[in-house]
Design a protein around this motif. Structure first.
Motif: not given
Length: 508
Positions: A95, A99, A252, A255
């Motif tokens: 993540t 990101s 998020l 996933s």
């Protein structure tokens, strides 16, 4: 906020005590559908194994008890946001990188990063710029990356978007995180921290700087490793505006499972409460035990339990005393042999081993009685050794030449060749010793004779090797004869002249 509160646990208790009739998943229906499992682990656990609903909130877009539990967690760790993870810190690492980076962005990472970092590189399409960690040749381990090596990487790759740091390493070694954060932010790069082994750092003043305190933008923390929660439960921490909250939440959503385990999440809730309210007291005891057992082990001939004396050596700005690394080379045994002896003869299971060392991890739940047994076992093993000759020295191979980016290598056609005949080929898979999960070779990298011999050595010594299709690592997947079009990143640990001979495959 009141850190004595456990909103998620309280909501689950209420659900159980109401005797709700379940016409929802999971299918074991509070354990009645799996009586053998219920008999062994208990009915309360299975009654709390539920799915999202109004009273228990929803992990994908929390606004109730999960949101409150996450707010409490963020405050306890000194972060602005905290997100519960039920797929381990590996999902947090993925993540963070997704990101911070878009496809084609460069990211500076230590070569001894965990395999999840390479997985995140593949998923994000980012291009790794590897930094060679320092090596303690006497112990035979990688330590940390120096601030100078990060500075050099930034100067050579000024367009990189992010810097990824391990805090601390599996062996307990800290890089100079504060300096690295300052250098990176001055270059307008975000800083991401893998704190899989650092949950406890936040709750005792004698530990080294944690990532949030040092100013990192994000950190992935394994609550289950040293924080007291259940295996697979972790926390993602976030602060500042260099990486937007919206971007993090968007990643998020890609996933997250839509069926997050409430058992795992409530264990984070309870562990956070304990750390926030009693962490320093409990860690006082853990540190005292660590110091005592380290001293007792060092009194045994042929044993070296390394610790704070490493601070100031190359790559070691600080040391986590709860990581009990035990150097056994002078016993004429490998760490792998020591691990097997401890388990088979003494019923003691350590965390992991390498060629020269065995590693035990101390945490909130350790007792003096068990540590006495560990010391007694080592004393007996050392006393049986007739020879104190050191075992043969092997170099640790680092930073192979990257020919193709990991993402392009992942999607490329591959063929299988015998490992011993793979020299010069481009690897089509990752091979790592697990634990700790640090790759020996990654996808897209040139296989050298040194790497082949090192893998063969690990195999002979009985090391657990993972990542390859062939579980015995007798064969390895390599890229086909037609190389894919790809971007190439050069390793900052190699001389500049070495890059000139690397073929560059530009993306269309």
């Amino acid at each position: 906020m009141d850190q004595e509160r456990t909103p998620l646990l309280d909501a689950l208790k209420s659900y159980v005590e109401e005797n709700v009739i379940p016409f929802h998943v999971p299918g074991h229906k509070q354990g009645r559908g799996n009586p053998e499992l219920r008999k062994y682990i208990g009915s309360n656990v299975l009654k709390m194994d539920v799915n999202g609903m109004k009273e228990l909130d929803y992990i994908g877009n929390p606004s109730g008890v999960i949101a409150e539990a996450q707010h409490l967690c963020a405050e306890a760790f000194g972060a602005e946001q905290a997100y519960f993870l039920v797929n381990g810190t590996s999902s947090g690492v993925q993540t963070m990188i997704m990101s911070a980076c878009n496809p084609g962005n460069e990211i500076i990472i230590p070569r001894n990063a965990h395999k999840s970092t390479i997985g995140a590189i593949i998923l994000s399409g980012a291009i790794p710029v590897y930094v060679q960690p320092q090596v303690n040749k006497m112990l035979g381990i990688a330590t940390g990356v120096s601030a100078e090596s990060i500075q050099k990487a930034i100067e050579e790759h000024p367009q990189a978007k992010s810097v990824f740091i391990i805090n601390p390493s599996y062996y307990g070694i800290h890089s100079d995180l504060k300096s690295i954060v300052e250098i990176s932010h001055q270059a307008n790069m975000t800083v991401l921290a893998d704190e899989a082994h650092g949950a406890h750092l936040y709750f005792h003043p004698e530990f080294s700087l944690n990532a949030i305190e040092a100013g990192a933008d994000m950190s992935a923390v394994s609550m289950h490793k040293t924080g007291g929660s259940m295996t697979q439960s972790s926390v993602l921490l976030h602060q500042g505006d260099r990486i937007s909250v919206d971007r993090v939440k968007q990643v998020l959503q890609l996933s997250y499972t839509s069926s997050a385990s409430y058992i795992l999440m409530l264990s984070i809730d309870i562990a956070r409460k304990q750390l926030a309210t009693r962490g320093q007291l409990l860690l006082n005891k853990t540190l005292a035990l660590a110091r005592q057992v380290r001293q007792e082990l060092n009194d045994i001939e042929g044993i070296y339990a390394f610790g704070k004396e490493l601070v100031g050596s190359p790559g070691c700005a600080d040391f986590d005393e709860t990581k009990l690394g035990i150097h056994v080379r002078k016993l004429g045994l490998t760490g792998y042999q020591i691990e097997r002896i401890l388990r088979e003869r003494y019923k003691i299971q350590i965390e992991f081993s390498d060629i020269y060392n065995a590693l035990a991890i101390l945490s909130l739940g350790d007792r003096r009685e068990n540590l006495r047994k560990l010391v007694a076992a080592f004393r007996e093993i050392a006393g049986e050794r007739e020879s104190k000759d050191a075992s043969k020295w092997f170099n640790i191979p680092f930073c192979p030449e990257m020919i193709v980016t990991p993402r392009d290598a992942f999607y490329s056609p591959k063929r299988i060749v015998p490992l011993e005949l793979s020299r010069g080929e481009i690897s089509g898979e990752m091979i790592m010793a697990y634990p700790p999960g640090i790759p020996v070779i990654c996808m897209g990298e040139r296989i050298t004779q040194e790497i082949i011999e090192y893998i063969q050595l690990l195999r002979v010594e009985g090391c657990e090797l993972q990542g390859a299709t062939d579980a015995g690592i007798n064969h390895i997947k390599v890229l086909g004869s037609a190389l894919p079009q790809a971007s190439v990143s050069k390793s900052v640990s190699q001389p500049r002249s070495a890059y000139q001979e690397i073929p560059v495959y530009l993306s269309p």
